[in-house]
Design an enzyme around this catalytic site. Structure first.
Site, PDB file in Angstrom:
ATOM      1  N   ASP A 144       0.772  -1.190   0.037  1.00 26.70           N
ATOM      2  CA  ASP A 144      -0.093  -0.038  -0.005  1.00 26.70           C
ATOM      3  C   ASP A 144       0.919   1.240  -0.037  1.00 26.70           C
ATOM      4  O   ASP A 144       0.581   2.071  -0.838  1.00 26.70           O
ATOM      5  CB  ASP A 144      -0.885   0.049   1.356  1.00 26.70           C
ATOM      6  CG  ASP A 144      -1.984  -1.056   1.080  1.00 26.70           C
ATOM      7  OD1 ASP A 144      -2.130  -1.734  -0.097  1.00 26.70           O
ATOM      8  OD2 ASP A 144      -2.989  -1.071   2.277  1.00 26.70           O
ATOM      9  N   HIS A 194       3.961   1.441  -1.063  1.00 26.66           N
ATOM     10  CA  HIS A 194       4.575   1.860  -2.384  1.00 26.66           C
ATOM     11  C   HIS A 194       3.468   2.441  -3.520  1.00 26.66           C
ATOM     12  O   HIS A 194       3.808   3.532  -4.073  1.00 26.66           O
ATOM     13  CB  HIS A 194       4.960   0.340  -3.022  1.00 26.66           C
ATOM     14  CG  HIS A 194       5.831   0.514  -4.167  1.00 26.66           C
ATOM     15  ND1 HIS A 194       6.553  -0.462  -4.491  1.00 26.66           N
ATOM     16  CD2 HIS A 194       5.458   1.223  -5.287  1.00 26.66           C
ATOM     17  CE1 HIS A 194       7.135  -0.581  -5.829  1.00 26.66           C
ATOM     18  NE2 HIS A 194       6.333   0.776  -6.320  1.00 26.66           N
ATOM     19  N   LYS A 222     -28.540 -21.685  15.103  1.00 25.21           N
ATOM     20  CA  LYS A 222     -27.312 -21.533  13.867  1.00 25.21           C
ATOM     21  C   LYS A 222     -28.188 -21.922  12.669  1.00 25.21           C
ATOM     22  O   LYS A 222     -28.205 -23.209  12.319  1.00 25.21           O
ATOM     23  CB  LYS A 222     -26.213 -22.470  14.146  1.00 25.21           C
ATOM     24  CG  LYS A 222     -25.178 -22.375  13.273  1.00 25.21           C
ATOM     25  CD  LYS A 222     -23.871 -23.278  13.529  1.00 25.21           C
ATOM     26  CE  LYS A 222     -22.804 -22.970  12.587  1.00 25.21           C
ATOM     27  NZ  LYS A 222     -23.206 -22.982  11.149  1.00 25.21           N
ATOM     28  N   LYS A 271     -22.340 -26.950  17.158  1.00 24.45           N
ATOM     29  CA  LYS A 271     -22.883 -27.630  15.898  1.00 24.45           C
ATOM     30  C   LYS A 271     -23.305 -29.174  16.381  1.00 24.45           C
ATOM     31  O   LYS A 271     -22.654 -29.761  17.193  1.00 24.45           O
ATOM     32  CB  LYS A 271     -21.820 -27.714  14.922  1.00 24.45           C
ATOM     33  CG  LYS A 271     -21.747 -26.560  13.979  1.00 24.45           C
ATOM     34  CD  LYS A 271     -21.147 -26.519  12.751  1.00 24.45           C
ATOM     35  CE  LYS A 271     -21.919 -27.293  11.848  1.00 24.45           C
ATOM     36  NZ  LYS A 271     -21.554 -27.368  10.401  1.00 24.45           N
ATOM     37  N   CYS A 298     -54.137 -46.462  28.511  1.00 24.25           N
ATOM     38  CA  CYS A 298     -52.744 -47.025  28.293  1.00 24.25           C
ATOM     39  C   CYS A 298     -52.732 -48.283  27.434  1.00 24.25           C
ATOM     40  O   CYS A 298     -53.750 -49.004  27.330  1.00 24.25           O
ATOM     41  CB  CYS A 298     -52.564 -47.624  29.842  1.00 24.25           C
ATOM     42  SG  CYS A 298     -51.156 -48.803  29.986  1.00 24.25           S
ATOM     43  N   CYS A 327     -52.500 -51.716  29.711  1.00 27.93           N
ATOM     44  CA  CYS A 327     -53.716 -52.067  30.746  1.00 27.93           C
ATOM     45  C   CYS A 327     -55.064 -51.193  30.479  1.00 27.93           C
ATOM     46  O   CYS A 327     -55.868 -51.499  31.106  1.00 27.93           O
ATOM     47  CB  CYS A 327     -53.179 -51.695  32.231  1.00 27.93           C
ATOM     48  SG  CYS A 327     -53.104 -50.170  32.725  1.00 27.93           S
ATOM     49  N   CYS A 375     -49.847 -43.583  32.998  1.00 26.41           N
ATOM     50  CA  CYS A 375     -50.728 -44.801  33.526  1.00 26.41           C
ATOM     51  C   CYS A 375     -50.360 -44.831  34.996  1.00 26.41           C
ATOM     52  O   CYS A 375     -49.306 -45.235  35.168  1.00 26.41           O
ATOM     53  CB  CYS A 375     -50.207 -46.148  32.696  1.00 26.41           C
ATOM     54  SG  CYS A 375     -51.278 -47.346  33.556  1.00 26.41           S
ATOM     55  N   CYS A 399     -49.880 -52.408  36.375  1.00 22.65           N
ATOM     56  CA  CYS A 399     -49.915 -52.557  34.554  1.00 22.65           C
ATOM     57  C   CYS A 399     -48.638 -53.283  34.290  1.00 22.65           C
ATOM     58  O   CYS A 399     -47.643 -53.052  34.837  1.00 22.65           O
ATOM     59  CB  CYS A 399     -49.650 -51.151  34.194  1.00 22.65           C
ATOM     60  SG  CYS A 399     -49.307 -50.893  32.240  1.00 22.65           S
TER      61      CYS A 399
HETATM   62 ZN   LIG Z   1     -50.946 -49.065  32.077  1.00 17.33          ZN
END
Ligand SMILES: [Zn+2]
Length: 619
Positions: free
Chosen positions: A37, A39, A117, A277, A366, A369, A382, A387
């Site tokens: 620059d 120069h 991002k 990321k 559920c 059950c 549940c 169950c």
């Molecule tokens: Zn259940």
């Protein structure tokens, strides 16, 4: 052309000087300067003095600089963002900020902004200099895409730096059916195309292509320095799930502009900014349905069936969707399209729903059950203790935590169906196993596996964790048991006693007291079941040989592994130190110990003994 040196410029003719300045200027604007620059300035000043009215001198507003590829220059470099993948990397970045601001990670109040991002093309709207939109390119030169504004590019926000990106809903409903594979590639194509395609023109006209400024994106959140690590996973999941654009991670940065600037930058990125990321390439797949599974505490959680899809080397056909609240909020169901990530051997995770299902159905009863399900926060529960689905999950969890092999999901379901619960399994007979549908050989193998685990020493925290109290995993169990032995916990502990321990908040304490009460019968059974339970809490008598001594072991020990010897010393009352300091009482030297270690110890007045001396000492 021979280049004039500054000291000879005064001998050049006007014509030679003009030719020189024009040539050097052209090369400089192409991005390939031939001289420094200083120069150039010397030759330019010489010309300016001789011909102040020459057009080369008078050109006040220069055209943006161009490099050899026709890219134009940024008025100042546009930096990229330092990347990370692991929470540990985020933590060490936060520690640097704490050091800079003179705070600690535990108490810092400096605000950290967390933003999605975007997975598009970064660019800058260079308002002041050229009023041009320029891609980041290499940071110094980028592609001009200002022309997209005239075709309908939509500005979202007012910041200078942002991302060109396509609306995900538009991509799913309009572009994908036409064969466009990825929104990022689509946008990159728009920016670099000499002639815009009809699809591209239409997308712009439809307002689906946006320049989203980072600074004022409405999804950004700010949290204090001290809260970042605790909230990292939740904020990351929610930013990615709720962003209207494809995202491949989050960006963290110091919110305060002054601090941001004063932290400075390297050649490529700002020190006050970090991208975290997602490791691996997220994959799209259509959801074909949902299987609802009952967990050990009764939580009914969604497992997604997806069109079999290749994810980092494996074909995946199902994936967890966390909880029922998520299914409701994101519109998950048959026909929806999800974006998944599978990093390493981890089960694939649903990052976000790219296109919601036209028909989201939440179960009312559920699946095992048929009890009516109850909402508890984001979860459907549940509440039937008998169950079979719940019991199968308890069996699966218990055996896995205790290290009993051979009981997978299928076997657990068989056992639950035959009315076998956790206590029942550990005291089961061959007849009962055969009655539950196992072959005679299988039954014998299961019995000998249970016996193997029963007769080997087992740590108390594994026993505690195996009953599956949500707030008492292995680590929390170990912390608790280091203070209160198993029997003490079984005979009752108060919330106040728990909150007095470090690492246990009030809400956790309530859940623990509750969970211990509910699982008392099973825990009492387990406490009697094993031949030898190794306690986390050391009970040391007052006349133990090493009581009150700070001990360091060094060198190669012959009486056991370093861990074994140290643990044994602890049981004899010693406090183990990792290196010699002013508080050390004894340095025990095994084989191959350098002189520097022993002389440092001697200088500090520490007693230096051999392993043989040590063994004599403990008797
Ligand atoms: Zn259940």
């Amino acid at each position: 052309m021979q280049i004039l040196t500054p000291e000879f410029s005064c001998f050049a003719t006007d014509a030679e000087l003009i030719a020189q300045v024009a040539h050097l200027n052209t090369e400089y604007r192409k991005g390939s300067p031939l001289v420094t620059d200083a120069h150039f300035d010397a030759l330019f000043t010489e010309l300016e003095q001789r011909q102040p009215d020459h057009e080369l001198v008078k050109k006040v507003q220069p055209e943006p600089l161009q490099d050899s590829k026709g890219r134009i220059a940024h008025s100042r470099p546009m930096l990229s963002t330092e990347k990370s993948y692991e929470p540990a990397e985020v933590k060490s970045w936060l520690e640097k900020i704490a050091t800079f601001t003179g705070e600690t990670l535990a108490n810092g109040t400096t605000l950290i902004r967390i933003s999605p991002k975007f997975d598009g093309c970064a660019g800058r709207f260079d308002k002041d200099a050229s009023a041009k939109l320029i891609t980041r390119g290499d940071g110094n030169f980028g592609n001009d895409f200002t022309h997209l504004i005239a075709h309908g590019l939509v500005f979202k926000g007012y910041g200078e730096i942002g991302e060109v990106i396509c609306d995900e809903g538009y991509f799913q409903s309009v572009l994908k059916p036409q064969g466009v594979v990825h929104p990022r590639n689509f946008v990159a194509g728009l920016i670099s195309a000499d002639t815009l395609s009809p699809i591209g023109l239409k997308a712009l006209k439809d307002g689906a292509v946006h320049f989203v400024s980072y600074d004022d994106h409405p999804g950004n959140v700010t949290v204090t320095l001290s809260a970042v690590m605790d909230l990292l996973d939740t904020v990351e999941a929610s930013l990615i799930a709720n962003c209207p654009y494809r995202t491949d991670g989050i960006i963290l940065q110091v919110h305060d502009e002054q601090i941001f600037k004063s932290m400075g930058h390297g050649s490529r990125s700002h020190h006050a900014q970090l991208a975290k990321k997602i490791a691996g390439e997220p994959v799209e797949a259509e959801i074909t349905g949902i299987n609802w599974q009952v967990g050990r505490s009764g939580r009914v959680t969604p497992v997604l069936n997806i069109v079999p899809t290749e994810m980092s080397g494996a074909t995946v056909s199902n994936c967890t969707a966390h909880h029922a609240g998520n299914v409701k909020a994101q519109g998950i169901g048959a026909g929806a399209v999800g974006l998944y990530i599978r990093a390493g051997e981890v089960i694939p995770k649903l990052l976000k729903v790219l296109k919601p299902s036209p028909n989201t159905v939440l179960p009312e009863e559920c699946p095992c059950c048929q009890s009516e399900l109850v909402w508890q926060g984001d979860f459907l529960n549940c509440n039937n203790d008998a169950c079979e689905g719940r019991i199968a999950s308890q069996l699966e969890f218990l055996t896995k935590t205790l290290g009993i092999d051979l009981i997978g999901r299928k076997a657990a379901e068989k056992l639950a169906k035959a009315g076998v619960d956790c206590v029942g399994l550990l005291s089961i007979t061959s007849e009962k196993l055969i009655g539950a549908g196992f072959g005679a050989g299988q039954a014998a193998n299961i019995l000998s596996e249970i016996d193997r685990v029963k007769t080997n020493p087992i740590e108390d925290f594994k026993v505690m964790a195996s009953v599956g109290i949500h707030t008492l995993g292995k680590r929390a169990s170990k912390n608790l048991l280091s203070e209160y032995p198993l029997n003490a916990l079984l005979s009752g502990i108060t919330e106040t006693q728990i909150t007095a321990l470090s690492g246990f908040a009030d809400t956790k304490a309530t859940a623990i007291v509750d969970g211990l009460e509910k699982n008392k019968a099973l825990l009492s059974f387990l406490a009697q079941f094993f031949v030898q339970i190794t306690p986390s809490k050391l009970v040391i008598s007052n006349d133990a040989p090493l009581i009150g001594l700070n001990v360091v072991f060094t060198g190669t020990l012959s009486s056991g592994s370093r861990n074994e010897v140290e643990r044994n010393a602890e049981m004899l009352g010693a406090k183990i130190q990792s290196s010699v300091n002013g508080k050390t009482n004894v340095l025990v030297c095994g084989a191959n110990v350098g002189v520097s270690k022993t002389s440092k110890a001697a200088a500090l007045g520490v007693k230096v003994i051999t392993e043989a001396d040590y063994l004599m000492m403990i008797g």
